[in-house]
Design an enzyme around this catalytic site. Structure first.
Site, PDB file in Angstrom:
ATOM      1  CD1 TRP A 286      45.167  38.953  28.913  1.00 17.06           C
ATOM      2  CD2 TRP A 286      47.166  39.938  29.119  1.00 17.06           C
ATOM      3  NE1 TRP A 286      45.002  40.096  29.654  1.00 17.06           N
ATOM      4  CE2 TRP A 286      46.199  40.715  29.794  1.00 17.06           C
ATOM      5  CE3 TRP A 286      48.486  40.368  29.102  1.00 17.06           C
ATOM      6  CZ2 TRP A 286      46.530  41.905  30.455  1.00 17.06           C
ATOM      7  CZ3 TRP A 286      48.821  41.553  29.757  1.00 17.06           C
ATOM      8  CH2 TRP A 286      47.848  42.301  30.425  1.00 17.06           C
TER       9      TRP A 286
ATOM     10  CG  ASP B 230      49.164  34.028  30.932  1.00 19.56           C
ATOM     11  OD1 ASP B 230      48.977  33.941  32.157  1.00 19.56           O
ATOM     12  OD2 ASP B 230      49.112  35.123  30.315  1.00 19.56           O
TER      13      ASP B 230
ATOM     14  CE  LYS C 251      45.192  39.080  35.963  1.00 18.42           C
ATOM     15  NZ  LYS C 251      44.828  40.495  36.004  1.00 18.42           N
TER      16      LYS C 251
HETATM   17  C1  LIG Z   1      45.962  36.472  31.358  1.00 21.59           C
HETATM   18  C2  LIG Z   1      46.968  37.510  31.736  1.00 21.59           C
HETATM   19  N1  LIG Z   1      48.253  37.329  31.406  1.00 21.59           N
HETATM   20  C3  LIG Z   1      49.200  38.228  31.733  1.00 21.59           C
HETATM   21  C4  LIG Z   1      48.890  39.369  32.417  1.00 21.59           C
HETATM   22  C5  LIG Z   1      49.987  40.360  32.745  1.00 21.59           C
HETATM   23  O1  LIG Z   1      50.348  40.189  34.060  1.00 21.59           O
HETATM   24  P1  LIG Z   1      51.432  41.141  34.788  1.00 21.59           P
HETATM   25  O2  LIG Z   1      50.769  42.452  34.989  1.00 21.59           O
HETATM   26  O3  LIG Z   1      51.707  40.390  36.048  1.00 21.59           O
HETATM   27  O4  LIG Z   1      52.622  41.248  33.925  1.00 21.59           O
HETATM   28  C6  LIG Z   1      47.559  39.606  32.797  1.00 21.59           C
HETATM   29  C7  LIG Z   1      47.218  40.829  33.559  1.00 21.59           C
HETATM   30  O5  LIG Z   1      46.104  41.258  33.680  1.00 21.59           O
HETATM   31  C8  LIG Z   1      46.574  38.655  32.437  1.00 21.59           C
HETATM   32  O6  LIG Z   1      45.287  38.839  32.744  1.00 21.59           O
END
Ligand SMILES: Cc1ncc(COP(=O)(O)O)c(C=O)c1O
Length: 358
Positions: A101, A168, A192
């Site tokens: 991420w 994030d 989540k």
């Molecule tokens: C820590 C983290 N950041 C970002 C994301 C991406 O999120 P999105 O699918 O809402 O773009 C995720 C998705 O699993 C994640 O676990």
């Protein structure tokens, strides 16, 4: 009958919230329409929007020096927008690499033409720990992912950095209070721990918004547009925000984030103790950095791991226990809405599986 859902996301919602939504689906507060069928400019929707914004601030204990913004595109769209909005001329943007991420966020920043750099990483030990760093450079910002959904690592204290933190929090949003003294932006997709997919919630310090006030970029990309219009510049994902507002109310009724954090600690401790006391299961995550949200573990044997999650689903109604495709192994995601009794049912299955397969 509902299954025992351990999915990493989108994930289980509190049953109390689902029942309320069910009750209101055909007739919201006995008005004869559902919330999905009315204008985002109506007083009904505006009340939900404003309550959600106020509750976000109340839950984290923050004041009017922060704006709360709801934006479509999930967390992933924010990877580039955050860099475009908050990079300051000539100052690099610093990223602490904890794998998937953060590397996606770093790549998106560079694709947007931003001067981004990796200043620390845990790649040397397969991302099994959180890098501990002291950052004194005058950078635009320091970017971290607070909970690493894939590897099951989580920051326990925020890194010391001279520049404001952009965090994030997609996979541990609203799971505990945080020290906001150096937080410039806390954000995440909410699907989540705080709702369903459809938007990202961003908590942005107002002085950060000054950075992009006069930047030339499309209106929809500029966070000022959304902050100045109370996240109602265009039609927002009203149903997703309505559910999010209900989760905020649910969190407050539970006693707030300190109480939720205690419950999360209890649930995670139960599983980590079980793993630590077994010679059958193991986790590769550094002791001090273990996630309270995503418990990653393995039997050390690919076939047994596969048998574990397949039998869990087929015979015990337990879903989502397969590890992330990058890592393999097993992963139990135990977000805010997972109650301890559900986690203990998983624990009983783990013990039974060990007895039958060791
Ligand atoms: C820590 C983290 N950041 C970002 C994301 C991406 O999120 P999105 O699918 O809402 O773009 C995720 C998705 O699993 C994640 O676990």
């Amino acid at each position: 009958m509902r299954k025992y859902n351990f999915s990493a996301g989108p994930s289980e919602l509190p049953i109390e919230v689902l029942k309320e939504v069910q009750d209101e689906l055909l007739s919201y507060k006995n008005n004869g329409f559902s919330i999905m069928e009315i204008s985002h400019r109506s007083a009904y929707y505006e009340e939900i929007n404003n309550q959600a914004i106020a509750d976000v601030k109340e839950l984290y204990g923050i004041g009017d020096d922060y704006d709360v913004v709801f934006m479509q595109g999930g967390a992933t769209l924010q990877f580039s927008l955050l860099a475009m909005n908050f990079a300051v001329n000539n100052k690099p943007c610093d990223y602490i690499d904890t794998d998937v991420w953060t590397s996606k966020a770093y790549t998106e920043a560079t694709l947007a033409g931003i001067n981004a750099r990796i200043v620390a990483s845990s790649k040397d030990d397969k991302y099994s720990y959180i890098p501990k760093v002291e950052l004194n450079d005058d950078s635009s910002y320091t970017y971290i992912c607070h909970n690493n959904t894939v590897h099951g690592t989580q920051y326990k204290t925020l890194p010391n950095s001279k520049s404001p933190l952009i965090i994030d929090a997609s996979s541990d949003f609203f799971s505990k209070k945080l020290d906001f003294s150096n937080i410039g932006v806390l954000y995440g997709g909410v699907q989540k721990n705080a709702g369903i997919s459809g938007f990202a919630c961003l908590i942005i310090r107002k002085d950060m918004l000054e950075r992009s006030k006069d930047k030339k970029m499309p209106m929809m990309f500029n966070y000022n547009t959304h902050a100045e219009n109370n996240s109602l510049y265009n039609t927002p994902p009203t149903f997703a925000i309505y559910i999010f507002a209900k989760i905020m109310t649910w969190l407050k009724a539970k006693g707030g984030l300190d109480v939720i954090n205690k419950l999360n600690e209890e649930k995670a401790k139960y599983l980590y103790d079980l793993i630590d006391n077994s010679s059958f299961y193991k986790t590769y995550v550094n002791n001090d950095d273990r996630s309270l949200m995503n418990v990653c573990f393995t039997t050390g044997n690919l076939e047994l791991d596969t048998k574990f999650w397949q039998e869990a689903a087929k015979n015990h109604g337990m879903l989502g226990l397969k590890g992330h495709k990058k890592l393999g192994g097993l992963r139990a995601s135990i977000y805010n809405s997972a109650y301890l009794n559900k986690v203990k049912i998983l624990g009983e299955y783990m013990k039974e599986f060990e007895r039958a397969n060791r």
